[in-house]
Enzyme design. Structure first.
Site: not given
Length: 164
Positions: A118, A140
């Protein structure tokens, strides 16, 4: 283009964008070495290794947890692919393709690194206090946009054609 091909193309594009950004940030830009990189007053690039699922839930479950998450994800991807093959609208097909591409992108991370990469962090300062959103990635975003597309298609989209 057939709906299935459109869905597959959407999944491939989402997957390619996700993996390309992660590889570039890890090995080209060397985000790990740079730490937090301010991009705007409300957005930073920051490396976060997510060993859990969404929002870091179930982090630290060890190798058994990782294997179980990957197995669940594989079953979910197959189920979504079957749904996509049977889909009757372009929007649902695109939405499912986005979800599949994002899920595969995060699964690749989990297999390659033992965690999901991330890197995007939005934040805002209010009354001298900084509020951060969760750190996320392109996969995401694809999953969230895909879910929104499915919700729109099922709640607001064109009504299904009735059988004669």
């Amino acid at each position: 283009m057939t709906p299935v091909r459109l869905g597959i193309l959407t999944a491939v594009i989402a997957l390619a964008l996700d993996q390309a950004t992660k590889l570039w940030l890890l090995y080209g830009f060397e985000l790990a070495r740079k730490g937090v990189v301010p991009v705007t007053s409300f957005f930073d690039l920051v490396l976060a290794w997510n060993t859990g699922i969404s929002y870091g839930w179930f982090a630290g479950q060890g190798p058994t947890g990782q294997i179980l998450m990957l197995a669940f994800k594989a079953v979910a991807i197959v189920a979504l692919a079957i749904w996509m093959a049977r889909s009757t609208t372009k929007l649902a097909t695109i939405g499912l393709g986005l979800i599949i591409g994002g899920a595969i992108g995060n699964a690749i991370d989990r297999l390659a690194y033992g965690a999901v990469v991330d890197f995007a962090l939005f934040h805002v300062e209010i009354a001298g206090k900084t509020y951060n959103w969760y750190v996320f990635n392109i996969a995401d975003v694809a999953i969230v946009v895909g879910v929104v597309a499915l919700l729109y298609d099922s709640l607001i989209g064109a009504p299904a054609v009735k059988a004669p």
